[in-house]
Motif scaffolding. Structure first.
Motif, PDB file in Angstrom:
ATOM      1  N   LEU A 241       0.933  -1.066   0.368  1.00 30.31           N
ATOM      2  CA  LEU A 241       0.456   0.073  -0.265  1.00 30.31           C
ATOM      3  C   LEU A 241       1.492   1.139   0.222  1.00 30.31           C
ATOM      4  O   LEU A 241       1.881   1.398   0.519  1.00 30.31           O
ATOM      5  CB  LEU A 241      -0.953   0.104   1.243  1.00 30.31           C
ATOM      6  N   TYR A 242       0.525   2.035  -1.348  1.00 36.75           N
ATOM      7  CA  TYR A 242       1.370   3.089  -0.994  1.00 36.75           C
ATOM      8  C   TYR A 242       0.438   3.991  -1.314  1.00 36.75           C
ATOM      9  O   TYR A 242      -0.471   4.761  -1.241  1.00 36.75           O
ATOM     10  CB  TYR A 242       2.222   3.331  -2.773  1.00 36.75           C
ATOM     11  N   ILE A 243       1.256   5.399   0.377  1.00 32.69           N
ATOM     12  CA  ILE A 243       0.920   7.092   0.557  1.00 32.69           C
ATOM     13  C   ILE A 243       2.354   7.417   0.076  1.00 32.69           C
ATOM     14  O   ILE A 243       3.133   7.576   0.052  1.00 32.69           O
ATOM     15  CB  ILE A 243       1.501   6.725   2.260  1.00 32.69           C
ATOM     16  N   ASP A 244       1.171   8.695  -0.190  1.00 28.46           N
ATOM     17  CA  ASP A 244       1.785  10.032  -1.605  1.00 28.46           C
ATOM     18  C   ASP A 244       1.799  10.799  -0.436  1.00 28.46           C
ATOM     19  O   ASP A 244       0.705  11.424  -0.392  1.00 28.46           O
ATOM     20  CB  ASP A 244       1.798  10.271  -2.617  1.00 28.46           C
ATOM     21  N   ILE A 245       2.151  12.049   0.655  1.00 29.02           N
ATOM     22  CA  ILE A 245       2.170  12.865   0.824  1.00 29.02           C
ATOM     23  C   ILE A 245       2.840  14.008   0.893  1.00 29.02           C
ATOM     24  O   ILE A 245       3.792  13.816   0.471  1.00 29.02           O
ATOM     25  CB  ILE A 245       2.569  13.336   2.815  1.00 29.02           C
ATOM     26  N   LYS A 246       1.887  15.472  -0.050  1.00 30.90           N
ATOM     27  CA  LYS A 246       2.783  16.465   0.255  1.00 30.90           C
ATOM     28  C   LYS A 246       4.085  16.936   1.013  1.00 30.90           C
ATOM     29  O   LYS A 246       3.949  16.303   2.584  1.00 30.90           O
ATOM     30  CB  LYS A 246       2.688  17.615  -0.143  1.00 30.90           C
ATOM     31  N   ALA A 247       5.527  17.356   0.738  1.00 32.75           N
ATOM     32  CA  ALA A 247       6.491  17.731   1.999  1.00 32.75           C
ATOM     33  C   ALA A 247       6.022  17.934   2.834  1.00 32.75           C
ATOM     34  O   ALA A 247       6.478  18.675   4.235  1.00 32.75           O
ATOM     35  CB  ALA A 247       7.447  17.826   1.274  1.00 32.75           C
ATOM     36  N   GLU A 248       4.872  18.850   2.758  1.00 36.27           N
ATOM     37  CA  GLU A 248       4.547  20.295   3.865  1.00 36.27           C
ATOM     38  C   GLU A 248       3.956  19.861   4.561  1.00 36.27           C
ATOM     39  O   GLU A 248       3.285  19.883   5.869  1.00 36.27           O
ATOM     40  CB  GLU A 248       3.941  21.452   3.132  1.00 36.27           C
ATOM     41  N   ASN A 249       3.212  18.476   4.124  1.00 32.53           N
ATOM     42  CA  ASN A 249       1.942  18.182   5.107  1.00 32.53           C
ATOM     43  C   ASN A 249       2.984  17.139   5.510  1.00 32.53           C
ATOM     44  O   ASN A 249       1.746  16.818   6.830  1.00 32.53           O
ATOM     45  CB  ASN A 249       1.241  17.348   4.234  1.00 32.53           C
ATOM     46  N   LEU A 250       3.615  15.707   5.114  1.00 36.40           N
ATOM     47  CA  LEU A 250       4.416  15.173   5.958  1.00 36.40           C
ATOM     48  C   LEU A 250       5.116  16.172   7.263  1.00 36.40           C
ATOM     49  O   LEU A 250       4.732  15.527   8.503  1.00 36.40           O
ATOM     50  CB  LEU A 250       5.559  14.464   5.383  1.00 36.40           C
TER      51      LEU A 250
ATOM     52  N   LYS B 167      -3.786  16.135   4.057  1.00 40.18           N
ATOM     53  CA  LYS B 167      -4.626  15.059   2.439  1.00 40.18           C
ATOM     54  C   LYS B 167      -3.087  14.689   2.036  1.00 40.18           C
ATOM     55  O   LYS B 167      -2.055  15.301   2.149  1.00 40.18           O
ATOM     56  CB  LYS B 167      -4.735  16.477   1.076  1.00 40.18           C
ATOM     57  N   GLY B 168      -3.313  13.955   1.049  1.00 45.62           N
ATOM     58  CA  GLY B 168      -2.884  12.344   1.081  1.00 45.62           C
ATOM     59  C   GLY B 168      -3.478  11.926  -0.616  1.00 45.62           C
ATOM     60  O   GLY B 168      -4.572  12.164  -0.267  1.00 45.62           O
ATOM     61  N   VAL B 169      -2.785  10.865  -0.608  1.00 45.87           N
ATOM     62  CA  VAL B 169      -3.049  10.293  -2.321  1.00 45.87           C
ATOM     63  C   VAL B 169      -2.190   8.562  -1.410  1.00 45.87           C
ATOM     64  O   VAL B 169      -1.250   8.444  -1.199  1.00 45.87           O
ATOM     65  CB  VAL B 169      -2.579   9.891  -3.476  1.00 45.87           C
ATOM     66  N   ILE B 170      -3.380   7.086  -1.837  1.00 49.69           N
ATOM     67  CA  ILE B 170      -3.040   6.033  -1.345  1.00 49.69           C
ATOM     68  C   ILE B 170      -3.020   5.253  -2.911  1.00 49.69           C
ATOM     69  O   ILE B 170      -4.238   5.508  -3.782  1.00 49.69           O
ATOM     70  CB  ILE B 170      -4.053   5.627  -0.287  1.00 49.69           C
ATOM     71  N   ARG B 171      -2.561   4.208  -2.676  1.00 52.27           N
ATOM     72  CA  ARG B 171      -2.210   3.462  -3.953  1.00 52.27           C
ATOM     73  C   ARG B 171      -2.405   2.370  -3.473  1.00 52.27           C
ATOM     74  O   ARG B 171      -1.147   1.984  -2.783  1.00 52.27           O
ATOM     75  CB  ARG B 171      -1.058   4.098  -5.540  1.00 52.27           C
ATOM     76  N   TYR B 172      -3.469   1.404  -4.140  1.00 50.93           N
ATOM     77  CA  TYR B 172      -3.023  -0.015  -3.837  1.00 50.93           C
ATOM     78  C   TYR B 172      -4.097  -0.705  -5.287  1.00 50.93           C
ATOM     79  O   TYR B 172      -5.073  -0.528  -5.600  1.00 50.93           O
ATOM     80  CB  TYR B 172      -4.006   0.042  -3.000  1.00 50.93           C
ATOM     81  N   LYS B 173      -3.372  -1.436  -5.384  1.00 50.28           N
ATOM     82  CA  LYS B 173      -3.494  -2.624  -6.488  1.00 50.28           C
ATOM     83  C   LYS B 173      -4.187  -1.272  -7.620  1.00 50.28           C
ATOM     84  O   LYS B 173      -5.159  -1.866  -8.566  1.00 50.28           O
ATOM     85  CB  LYS B 173      -4.690  -3.779  -6.088  1.00 50.28           C
ATOM     86  N   ASN B 174      -3.169  -0.642  -8.256  1.00 48.68           N
ATOM     87  CA  ASN B 174      -3.572   0.100  -9.499  1.00 48.68           C
ATOM     88  C   ASN B 174      -4.684   1.198  -9.468  1.00 48.68           C
ATOM     89  O   ASN B 174      -4.948   1.522  -9.975  1.00 48.68           O
ATOM     90  CB  ASN B 174      -3.645  -0.681 -10.215  1.00 48.68           C
TER      91      ASN B 174
ATOM     92  N   LYS C 186       2.290  -4.123   3.717  1.00 50.72           N
ATOM     93  CA  LYS C 186       3.613  -3.256   3.509  1.00 50.72           C
ATOM     94  C   LYS C 186       3.096  -1.751   3.217  1.00 50.72           C
ATOM     95  O   LYS C 186       2.422  -1.938   2.003  1.00 50.72           O
ATOM     96  CB  LYS C 186       4.212  -4.436   2.575  1.00 50.72           C
ATOM     97  N   ILE C 187       4.103  -1.082   3.347  1.00 46.42           N
ATOM     98  CA  ILE C 187       3.653   0.639   3.123  1.00 46.42           C
ATOM     99  C   ILE C 187       4.482   0.813   3.058  1.00 46.42           C
ATOM    100  O   ILE C 187       5.786   1.260   3.669  1.00 46.42           O
ATOM    101  CB  ILE C 187       2.703   1.176   4.777  1.00 46.42           C
ATOM    102  N   ILE C 188       5.021   1.426   2.044  1.00 43.76           N
ATOM    103  CA  ILE C 188       5.550   2.608   0.984  1.00 43.76           C
ATOM    104  C   ILE C 188       4.888   4.150   1.261  1.00 43.76           C
ATOM    105  O   ILE C 188       4.223   4.321   0.932  1.00 43.76           O
ATOM    106  CB  ILE C 188       5.819   2.369  -0.307  1.00 43.76           C
ATOM    107  N   VAL C 189       5.337   4.424   1.907  1.00 43.06           N
ATOM    108  CA  VAL C 189       5.614   6.691   2.557  1.00 43.06           C
ATOM    109  C   VAL C 189       6.134   7.132   1.429  1.00 43.06           C
ATOM    110  O   VAL C 189       7.693   7.330   2.212  1.00 43.06           O
ATOM    111  CB  VAL C 189       5.232   6.927   3.675  1.00 43.06           C
TER     112      VAL C 189
END
Length: 393
Positions: A1-10, A38-45, A122-125
């Protein structure tokens, strides 16, 4: 499971963590957990827009340098495997055995109880491997639907009035508002001792819930603040929703509910609540029946055999980051052996009786039970004469 968070939000989450750690009480304040980014999650395309916040009660959820527990809510109308809101937990926050919480949820489902979906991922940030997290579904109507139940209230026990999940939605829903009004009256009657446990709870399911927590040595689920229920509008009774089965007692300090309501060093509210639950002999007898049924090697072996493939998968995920941590199931057998030693004891020395009056066709006796086990009168014989039993004790 991929999590994308902008630098300022992290960076904001990092700042909130540092502020949380300033609390002398050792807990994460609600105002910290109410802040989200706010963020975006990517899971199974598939991509999902989400809001992410810190979560957890104690500092163990945010103790590591970058690996913290998160609450995630999907905001674009989509669901991930039918789930809209979930938590990603640092695995060790749910007990030293990293498989025990997952086993608790699987056994709960096996017993036909309301169950949250729970597994490991497994988590990827932002491209960085954060390792293994425990993925736990949060309370909402989708959780109820997944259990094939009709929409009903989700509540948390309190010695005052019930705390209702999403109270604003309940107030605006006429059917749920009626449910709540009736349930609140019944709850106040139960807390004040005017009605017994079986009048407000589904005691068959409640008995399984307590027996399950004893078998797992996971009585932490019964601390005040951890007791959640689903109100079944068909039966008009509360059904338990179990979670957090990490044990409050050390292994050497074995206890089960029938012997000790205090849950180790618990607070007075918890002790008072558990005494209320067990003040009903109908419930206590049902609990003992379920404890004897579940704390059985054949029963547990059948259960473990049924989930073997799933267990192997979860263990392989856990060991990918924690190869030296405990993720075994043999603790259950140690627990049920100790349970059976306890409940098979002879308590007859704690039970006494005396004749009060003898009539030509009637006998009045007094039975005094000093044990915490409920008893019933099976047969009566006085001076060679047998009497039929008119009332259970």
């Amino acid at each position: 499971l991929y999590i994308d968070i902008k630098a300022e939000n992290l960076q904001k989450l990092s700042y909130l963590r540092s502020e949380a750690l300033k609390n002398d009480g050792g807990t994460i304040l609600e105002k910290i957990k109410d802040e989200s980014v706010k963020g975006v999650i990517r899971y199974k395309n598939t991509k999902y827009k989400v809001k992410i916040s810190l979560t957890g009660q104690n500092f163990d959820h945010i103790a590591l340098a970058y690996k913290w527990s998160f609450r995630v809510k999907i905001t674009d109308g989509k669901t991930l495997n039918g789930i809209n809101k979930f938590t990603l937990l640092v695995p060790g926050t749910r007990g030293s055995n990293l498989l025990s919480e997952w086993i608790g949820h699987k056994l709960s489902k096996y017993l036909g109880l309301v169950t949250l979906r729970y597994n490991h991922k497994k988590i990827i940030v932002n491209g960085k491997d954060y390792g293994v997290y425990a993925f736990e579904e949060h309370f909402d109507k989708r959780m109820i639907e997944n259990n094939k139940l009709r929409e009903g209230l989700i509540v948390k026990a309190d010695l005052n009035s019930l705390q209702v999940y999403k109270m604003k939605e309940v107030v605006n829903n006429p059917n749920l508002k009626i449910q709540f009004d009736n349930l609140e009256l019944a709850w106040l009657a139960f807390i004040s001792g005017k009605i017994k446990t079986h009048k407000i709870f589904d005691i068959e399911k409640l008995a399984k819930y307590y027996a399950l927590s004893d078998v797992l040595n996971g009585q932490h689920t019964h601390y005040m603040g951890n007791e959640f229920y689903y109100f079944n509008p068909i039966t008009g009774l509360l059904e338990p929703i179990g979670r957090e089965w990490d044990a409050p007692n050390k292994d050497s300090d074995f206890k089960i509910f029938i012997e000790d309501y205090t849950l180790g060093d618990s607070d007075q509210k918890t002790v008072t609540y558990q005494k209320l639950i067990f003040s009903d002999a109908k419930f206590t007898m049902r609990y003992l029946d379920e404890l004897k049924r579940i704390a059985n090697r054949k029963f547990i072996n059948n259960f473990l055999n049924e989930i073997k493939d799933d267990t192997d998968l979860e263990r392989s995920i856990i060991y990918s980051e924690y190869p030296h941590m405990n993720a075994k199931t043999d603790f259950i057998f140690n627990q049920i052996d100790r349970i059976n030693q306890n409940i098979d004891q002879d308590y007859s020395h704690l039970i006494s009786s005396q004749v009060i009056n003898i009539y030509p066709e009637k006998l009045v006796i007094e039975v005094n039970n000093q044990s915490r086990n409920p008893i019933y009168v099976d047969s009566i014989s006085v001076e060679g004469k047998d009497y039929s039993v008119a009332k259970y004790v």
